[in-house]
Design an enzyme around this catalytic site. Structure first.
Site, mmCIF file in Angstrom:
data_model
loop_
_atom_site.group_PDB
_atom_site.id
_atom_site.type_symbol
_atom_site.label_atom_id
_atom_site.label_comp_id
_atom_site.label_asym_id
_atom_site.label_seq_id
_atom_site.Cartn_x
_atom_site.Cartn_y
_atom_site.Cartn_z
ATOM 1 N N HIS A 293 0.839 -1.203 0.000
ATOM 2 C CA HIS A 293 0.000 0.000 0.000
ATOM 3 C C HIS A 293 0.875 1.255 0.000
ATOM 4 C CE1 HIS A 293 -3.498 2.519 1.353
ATOM 5 N NE2 HIS A 293 -2.536 3.191 1.966
ATOM 6 N N GLU A 294 1.892 1.296 0.865
ATOM 7 C CA GLU A 294 2.735 2.493 0.958
ATOM 8 C C GLU A 294 3.580 2.682 -0.302
ATOM 9 O OE1 GLU A 294 2.158 4.620 3.155
ATOM 10 O OE2 GLU A 294 0.951 3.378 4.471
ATOM 11 N N HIS B 200 1.600 4.268 -2.997
ATOM 12 C CA HIS B 200 1.516 5.735 -2.894
ATOM 13 C C HIS B 200 2.696 6.383 -3.621
ATOM 14 C CE1 HIS B 200 -1.897 6.578 -0.310
ATOM 15 N NE2 HIS B 200 -1.443 5.867 0.710
ATOM 16 N N GLU C 180 -6.059 7.034 -1.362
ATOM 17 C CA GLU C 180 -6.081 5.840 -0.514
ATOM 18 C C GLU C 180 -6.598 4.627 -1.288
ATOM 19 O OE1 GLU C 180 -4.921 5.081 2.477
ATOM 20 O OE2 GLU C 180 -3.988 7.036 2.290
HETATM 21 ZN ZN LIG Z 1 -2.374 5.247 2.480
#
Ligand SMILES: [Zn+2]
Length: 256
Positions: free
Chosen positions: A129-130, A133, A185
């Site tokens: 997830h990071e 980003h 997100e």
């Molecule tokens: Zn996030």
């Protein structure tokens, strides 16, 4: 008359700049505003990471460090982040259930997230997830939006201020000062679940992590003082989207 022409000129110039500054997020295909170059944001990422390593204690837990290196290496192998200089650092912050990836592949995980990630697949959910980003350049996008709002405001008010530096600091100041948007997100969840599957982690485990995280949030009242909770709002939309992506992710899942 003169006023109107100059306003049209400003608006045409701005449109041209914004058009030239459009980028596309890999895989989701979303168009985004980018006025910061990858080289610039990578430089900022390196600087911020060095500062953080000096100001934050680094974990001495050998097993937890080994786990982060093991998981990080596998996510890095599948994440399309050109020119990354990958580094995975476990910070000793038991009260902070959080993580981040700065531009250039600089990943920080705070030890407070480990009781929630539980195992390699849980940690792969967070790292995926990071890293997503960073691949989608969400920090630079926030910085670009901030800069454009600043320019517009200065045009409207007919003044100029030394605010660009502030915008940069807000977007990258430890990576948390401005929360990611809901759209960013969901995009990080989307890309992240594909990365973890390609790295050999069962994508369904992402649902396990976000459900444990929801339980943690319930227990701790979703306190705003906990960064991961405020910057990573959990909602039904997140779970629903990941459930919808499981069939595609399972097709891409390669058992290591
Ligand atoms: Zn996030």
């Amino acid at each position: 008359m003169h006023y109107r022409i100059s306003l049209m000129l400003v608006s045409a110039t701005l449109s041209a700049v914004l058009l030239a500054a459009c980028a596309t997020v890999p895989e989701t295909g979303r168009s985004q505003l980018q006025i910061v170059s990858p080289a610039q944001e990578t430089q900022l990422g390196f600087q911020e990471f060095e500062k953080l390593k000096k100001s934050t204690p680094i974990s001495k837990d050998a097993a937890a460090n080994a786990q982060l290196q093991r998981v990080g290496k596998r996510i890095a192998a599948v994440a399309p982040l050109p020119n990354a200089q990958w580094e995975f650092v476990l910070f000793d912050k038991p009260d902070t259930p959080n993580a981040f990836c700065l531009p250039g592949g600089k990943v920080g995980v705070f030890s407070g997230i480990l009781p929630i990630t539980k195992d390699d697949a849980g940690l792969a959910t967070v790292v995926g997830h990071e890293v997503a980003h960073a691949v989608a350049r969400h920090g630079a996008e926030r910085m670009s939006q901030g800069a454009v709002f600043q320019i517009l405001e200065e045009l409207a008010l007919g003044r100029s201020s030394p605010a660009t530096r502030q915008v940069v600091q807000q977007a990258y100041g430890l990576g948390f000062a401005l929360p990611h948007s809901r759209q960013q997100e969901l995009e990080a969840d989307h890309l992240g679940v594909l990365y973890m599957a390609r790295a050999g982690y069962p994508p369904r485990e992402a649902l396990g992590f976000w459900k444990r995280f929801a339980e943690y949030k319930d227990k701790h009242g979703g306190g705003k003082q906990i960064e991961f909770l405020s910057t990573h709002p959990l909602d039904e939309e997140r779970i629903r989207q990941i459930e919808g992506l499981i069939p595609q992710a399972e097709m891409e899942y390669r058992k290591p």
